[in-house]
Design a protein around this motif. Structure first.
Motif, short mmCIF file in Angstrom:
data_model
loop_
_atom_site.label_atom_id
_atom_site.label_comp_id
_atom_site.label_asym_id
_atom_site.label_seq_id
_atom_site.Cartn_x
_atom_site.Cartn_y
_atom_site.Cartn_z
N ASN A 215 13.69 -7.45 -4.64
CA ASN A 215 12.83 -6.65 -5.12
C ASN A 215 11.97 -6.60 -4.64
OD1 ASN A 215 13.01 -7.98 -7.86
ND2 ASN A 215 13.92 -9.76 -6.49
N LEU A 216 11.86 -6.15 -3.05
CA LEU A 216 9.87 -5.33 -2.90
C LEU A 216 10.58 -4.28 -2.51
CD1 LEU A 216 9.13 -7.63 0.79
CD2 LEU A 216 7.80 -6.58 -1.32
N GLU A 217 12.19 -4.02 -2.55
CA GLU A 217 13.15 -2.72 -2.56
C GLU A 217 12.70 -2.04 -3.52
OE1 GLU A 217 17.05 -3.86 0.00
OE2 GLU A 217 17.58 -0.97 -0.92
N TYR A 218 12.45 -3.11 -4.46
CA TYR A 218 12.93 -2.15 -6.17
C TYR A 218 11.48 -2.05 -6.43
CZ TYR A 218 17.55 -1.87 -7.52
OH TYR A 218 19.08 -1.22 -8.36
N LYS A 219 10.35 -2.84 -5.98
CA LYS A 219 9.51 -2.26 -5.89
C LYS A 219 8.34 -0.92 -5.69
CE LYS A 219 4.04 -4.20 -5.29
NZ LYS A 219 3.75 -4.55 -3.79
N GLY A 220 9.25 -1.46 -3.87
CA GLY A 220 8.76 0.28 -3.61
C GLY A 220 9.28 1.31 -4.25
N LEU A 221 11.00 1.22 -5.11
CA LEU A 221 11.28 2.63 -5.48
C LEU A 221 10.47 2.42 -6.94
CD1 LEU A 221 14.38 4.09 -4.92
CD2 LEU A 221 15.39 1.80 -5.91
N LEU A 222 10.46 2.01 -7.65
CA LEU A 222 10.36 1.64 -9.12
C LEU A 222 9.11 2.48 -8.55
CD1 LEU A 222 10.91 -1.57 -10.06
CD2 LEU A 222 11.67 0.89 -11.67
N GLY A 223 7.93 1.66 -7.36
CA GLY A 223 6.29 2.19 -7.18
C GLY A 223 6.64 4.23 -6.96
N CYS A 224 7.43 4.79 -6.80
CA CYS A 224 7.87 5.90 -6.15
C CYS A 224 8.50 6.78 -8.14
CB CYS A 224 9.44 6.69 -5.91
SG CYS A 224 8.65 5.16 -4.47
N PHE A 225 8.47 6.34 -9.19
CA PHE A 225 9.08 6.45 -10.27
C PHE A 225 8.09 7.48 -10.75
CE2 PHE A 225 13.11 4.33 -9.91
CZ PHE A 225 14.00 5.38 -10.62
N PRO A 226 6.84 6.92 -10.97
CA PRO A 226 5.70 7.68 -11.81
C PRO A 226 6.00 9.05 -11.29
CG PRO A 226 5.10 5.56 -11.34
CD PRO A 226 6.50 5.54 -10.93
N ASP A 227 5.85 9.29 -9.76
CA ASP A 227 5.36 10.68 -9.50
C ASP A 227 6.69 11.52 -9.32
OD1 ASP A 227 3.20 10.39 -8.18
OD2 ASP A 227 3.83 9.65 -5.64
N THR A 228 8.04 10.91 -10.29
CA THR A 228 9.16 11.97 -9.79
C THR A 228 8.80 11.93 -11.90
OG1 THR A 228 10.35 10.45 -8.52
CG2 THR A 228 11.69 12.06 -10.23
N ILE A 229 8.01 11.58 -12.27
CA ILE A 229 8.52 11.53 -13.78
C ILE A 229 7.16 12.41 -14.23
CG2 ILE A 229 7.80 9.75 -15.88
CD1 ILE A 229 10.49 7.80 -15.47
N THR A 230 6.27 12.19 -13.82
CA THR A 230 5.21 12.82 -13.95
C THR A 230 5.67 14.80 -13.77
OG1 THR A 230 3.48 11.48 -12.66
CG2 THR A 230 2.20 13.70 -12.86
N VAL A 231 5.99 15.37 -13.05
CA VAL A 231 6.79 16.17 -13.05
C VAL A 231 7.62 16.35 -14.37
CG1 VAL A 231 8.37 17.78 -11.73
CG2 VAL A 231 7.50 15.95 -10.39
N HIS A 232 8.10 15.65 -14.75
CA HIS A 232 8.99 15.94 -16.67
C HIS A 232 8.17 15.86 -17.80
CE1 HIS A 232 12.93 15.25 -14.82
NE2 HIS A 232 12.31 15.01 -13.68
N LYS A 233 6.79 14.91 -17.19
CA LYS A 233 6.06 15.03 -18.14
C LYS A 233 5.20 16.86 -18.12
CE LYS A 233 3.37 13.66 -21.63
NZ LYS A 233 3.70 14.24 -22.52
N ALA A 234 5.27 16.67 -16.96
CA ALA A 234 4.35 18.08 -16.75
C ALA A 234 5.31 19.32 -17.43
CB ALA A 234 3.49 18.58 -15.19
N ALA A 235 6.22 18.97 -17.15
CA ALA A 235 7.46 20.24 -17.73
C ALA A 235 7.49 20.07 -19.42
CB ALA A 235 8.89 19.75 -17.07
N GLY B 118 0.90 -0.75 0.02
CA GLY B 118 0.17 0.58 0.00
C GLY B 118 0.94 1.37 0.14
N HIS B 119 2.10 1.00 -0.06
CA HIS B 119 3.30 2.41 0.67
C HIS B 119 3.92 2.21 -0.33
CE1 HIS B 119 5.45 4.24 4.24
NE2 HIS B 119 4.09 3.84 4.09
N SER B 120 3.47 2.08 -1.86
CA SER B 120 5.07 2.46 -2.98
C SER B 120 5.01 3.69 -3.56
CB SER B 120 4.25 1.03 -3.66
OG SER B 120 2.98 1.18 -3.79
N THR B 121 3.85 4.08 -2.95
CA THR B 121 3.98 5.93 -4.33
C THR B 121 4.43 6.70 -2.49
OG1 THR B 121 2.16 6.26 -3.12
CG2 THR B 121 2.38 5.32 -5.58
N MET B 122 5.01 7.42 -3.56
CA MET B 122 5.88 8.25 -2.59
C MET B 122 4.51 9.93 -1.74
SD MET B 122 9.75 9.70 -3.85
CE MET B 122 8.71 10.11 -5.49
N LYS B 123 4.76 10.06 -0.96
CA LYS B 123 3.45 11.20 -0.22
C LYS B 123 3.68 12.65 -1.04
CE LYS B 123 3.84 9.55 3.54
NZ LYS B 123 4.52 9.39 5.73
#
Lengths: 511, 511
Positions: B409-429, B112-117
């Motif tokens: 892999n759980l660590e990577y799942k968590g990390l990869l779950g944060c990418f959409p948020d980071t990447i969305t900022v770039h998309k918006a730019a 449940g925790h896989s995206t950043m806040k």
């Protein structure tokens, strides 16, 4: 003794005036009434067969009648040359893990078939258990020709073993046909190591042999059933191979038995020279009178007589042992069956999934455009492929090791299933001898008769002991071989996987 | 630029007169109306907190308000010294194969925790996605102190890596208590390799650090979530061990990151000397203004400017890659979970049954009274015991190899779950810059502004590239290590079993 042979039961009064313990009150042709053992009674029946032109119906009718009447019909048995209850249709079972075998269920083969045909027919009279009395009261001298000596070996009473052990090879199954191609069948080539000359036999010939052996020997020797005759069909080649393997196993076991292998009927089966010799031999075997409990008359233990208490003790031990081993073998079969299913089902699937998951990860990594990717992706792909190979190794493994373990245990399950019938005859004899004192008091038999009974009971016990020692010796040989083979294959299995994984491990960069 | 700062939106009209693309028509204090980027708007709100004596209710209320208002509340954040949402009750998850995890389900942690806040709060304004415009239009010069240079490495744009890599050891969990023993907690000792001087931290301090890092860096760097805070409880020791292991993993990953490890807040966390320094540092960090998209102002790529098409291409590639890897990692976790369950469940049971079946057979054989029994029965018993040992080896194996594979892999799942948020900022730019031509035509921004935007977009792209190259380099290192470790343990596993079986095989008589 001879006097008693003249009693003929003219009506079915034997059930009405059964005095118990297998004794029947009967009247002889001269009007004399007296007690006779059940098994002395011959039932005279006339069967009228209306001849039907539809052969198939006739065969079915004959089969039904044969089942009902058992031995009475042995004279028309040669008709069955034309029967074909072994025609190549119906269902098949390939292994133990196939979809046709339901979970936790028992094996098809030797499942329904695990007792000899001893209890329903094949013995003179209508008694359900062959009554040993006909033998117990006979003061016999074993004839030279059919004499079955028992010696003291290192392990106790043993049969006389031949100098060279008979064996045979069942091979080369060929399709044949009859009735202008209407009926087709498979013929196997059986080659004994004595003549090295092959003879051809269909499944139903094996079945005929089996029936003769049961008729003749089953009171003294458990005759293991043939592989199930019901299963034939679609996966023809696989099925033929499996049946041949099982017929081979059955024949080898028969060949290894010193009494069976030396019998006239068994020698006929292996050595007949032409169709004529086969047909004559068949008729002769079917007319053999030394069947059922009479087989004990041939047994000649060159050993001191055992008292009934010793006999009973041996009986108890063997009865207990064979029942326990039967349970243990069934347990092993059940867990083997589950393991087979797991290896060919969920485990294979899971290792394939693991393999796929590694390969998919490798494919994704490959799209990174990162310059230092290739070593890892190649190693990951190799790992994935290795786990896919492991999946197939896991699924194939039961055929390599578990198969033989299952086959041997199925054979033993079949064999152990025959012991109760054989052992029941001994129990009946023990009980008869226990009652003997009482019967002597009633003046129904003489003190001399009682001593004869005890001597004959001792002979029966030696037969059982020789047979059990034969069983134990084979069992130790079989399970030793089986376990070694199983463990060797298991070691190879784990080593192969370790080797494959080691190889793929070598593809990663050392850090 | 400074001029625009004076616009203050006095009503919520920004939603009514939103001209699209994040531009809002607003009126400044002098009555002038103009277009302002959404993120320039400050919302003035007064919060009245009725002071309640029930502290728990207050904490809960504060937590709710904090969640709603995000950064606005950072000034009251120091209250949370007294919070204890990390109290030691609730449910526990021990591994991946426990009964509490349902079949085929996802892992509890990072599930449940896989995206950043990042998406809900932590950024000025009410926009759901941090709007990069505040940065894009700024003609900035990175300050010396907080400057984040990007160089060209062998693999492309890279962060500046320190000469010696920071690392730390999380160890020695100790129970502490507060509020006269009413609240108890676990304190971990964190020792950095730089000072070798341990500092103590509770889980909630890690959580505080995590929140600061998200606030400050998450627009440019995906900040992996901490291990799930919900799970605590009954199996306390096991849980503490698992949490410590995961906190260690998280801290090591943070230490390895050249930008994060060098940040003031991270250094404070590792190096504070006393409670006073810690509290002062905390307040300073909470008041840090270079948060959200402003972090890009610090980034200084010493590289030629990229045109928007190149930027978009990179964005597409990273977006695709992280999504694919996320799927692949989830697939691996799912099959690993199944395999774990099979090894500790049905497989263990089955090998135990096989072991029992062999031992039972041996016990039965032992009762035969046949004199040549002992070699076989002893070997059979040994075989049975070996399969029982194998059952335990099979059940313990996942802890030895699969555990590390799952954790990574759980660590990577968590990390990869944060990418959409980071990447969305770039998309918006990217989208903002695409619209820039149109906005220039409308005279809303100057041609000069547009060029600044493109330059800043290039800087953002370099940040993303440096970050992706950091990610790839770590990923290759981690998966290489992971796979090697997994395969080494797997090889050992299969070799151990082969060795054990070979030993038991040696106990049988050779024939």
């Amino acid at each position: 003794d001879r006097q008693r042979k003249h009693y003929i039961c003219t009506t079915f009064q034997k059930f009405g005036s059964n005095v118990g313990g297998g004794w029947v009150e009967a009247q002889n042709s001269r009007g004399t009434v007296g007690l006779v053992p059940e098994d002395y009674i011959e039932v005279k029946t006339i069967l009228i067969i209306s001849f039907v032109f539809d052969l198939t119906s006739l065969y079915r009718a004959l089969d039904e009648i044969r089942k009902l009447c058992g031995i009475i019909f042995s004279s028309v048995y040669s008709f069955d040359e034309e029967w074909d209850d072994d025609s190549d249709d119906g269902k098949s079972t390939g292994g133990y893990g196939g979809s046709q075998v339901e979970e936790g269920g028992t094996m098809q083969r030797a499942g329904g078939h695990s007792t000899m045909k001893l209890s329903l027919n094949k013995f003179p009279g209508f008694s359900k258990t062959p009554n040993p009395e006909v033998y117990l009261l006979t003061k016999h001298i074993a004839k030279g020709d059919e004499r079955l000596p028992i010696y003291t070996g290192e392990v106790g009473p043993v049969w006389l073993y031949p100098q060279t052990q008979l064996d045979c090879v069942v091979a080369d199954p060929k399709k044949g046909s009859k009735m202008y191609g209407l009926k087709s069948y498979i013929e196997y080539q059986v080659t004994p190591n004595t003549t090295n000359r092959p003879v051809n036999h269909r499944y139903k010939h094996f079945d005929w042999l089996y029936e003769r052996l049961v008729e003749k020997f089953a009171c003294a020797l458990p005759i293991p059933c043939l592989p199930d005759k019901q299963v034939t069909g679609r996966f023809e080649e696989e099925f033929i191979k499996m049946r041949m393997e099982r017929l081979q196993g059955w024949m080898s076991r028969m060949c290894r038995h010193p009494v069976i292998s030396n019998s006239e009927v068994f020698q006929l089966f292996l050595n007949y020279r032409d169709e004529k010799e086969w047909k004559l031999g068949k008729r002769r075997a079917e007319k053999d009178e030394i069947v059922g409990v009479k087989i004990f008359s041939n047994i000649d233990p060159e050993l001191p007589e055992l008292d009934p208490a010793q006999v009973e003790q041996k009986y108890e031990m063997y009865s207990q042992f064979t029942r326990s081993m039967d349970n243990s073998v069934k347990e092993l079969l059940a867990v083997g069956h589950l393991h087979w299913k797991r290896c060919t089902g969920p485990l294979q699937k899971e290792y394939r999934q693991i393999g796929k998951a590694f390969q998919n990860l490798s494919s994704v990594f490959n799209t990174s455009a990162y310059p230092r990717e290739s070593t890892l992706t190649e190693a990951l792909t190799a790992t994935g492929k290795t786990y896919e190979e492991i999946a197939e190794i896991v699924a194939e493994q039961p055929k390599k090791d578990l198969h033989f373990l299952m086959e041997t245990n199925l054979e033993y399950k079949g064999l152990l299933g025959c012991f109760p019938d054989t052992i029941t005859v001994h129990k009946a004899a023990i009980d008869k001898v226990k009652e003997a004192d009482h019967v002597v008091v009633m003046n129904k038999i003489s003190q001399q008769d009682k001593l004869i009974m005890e001597k004959n009971l001792s002979t029966m016990s030696y037969a059982l002991q020789a047979e059990m020692n034969h069983f134990h010796s084979n069992r130790i040989y079989d399970y030793n071989r089986l376990m070694q083979f199983y463990l060797e294959e298991q070691v190879k299995f784990y080593e192969t996987i370790a080797e494959k994984l080691k190889k793929t491990l070598g593809q990663y960069t050392t850090m």
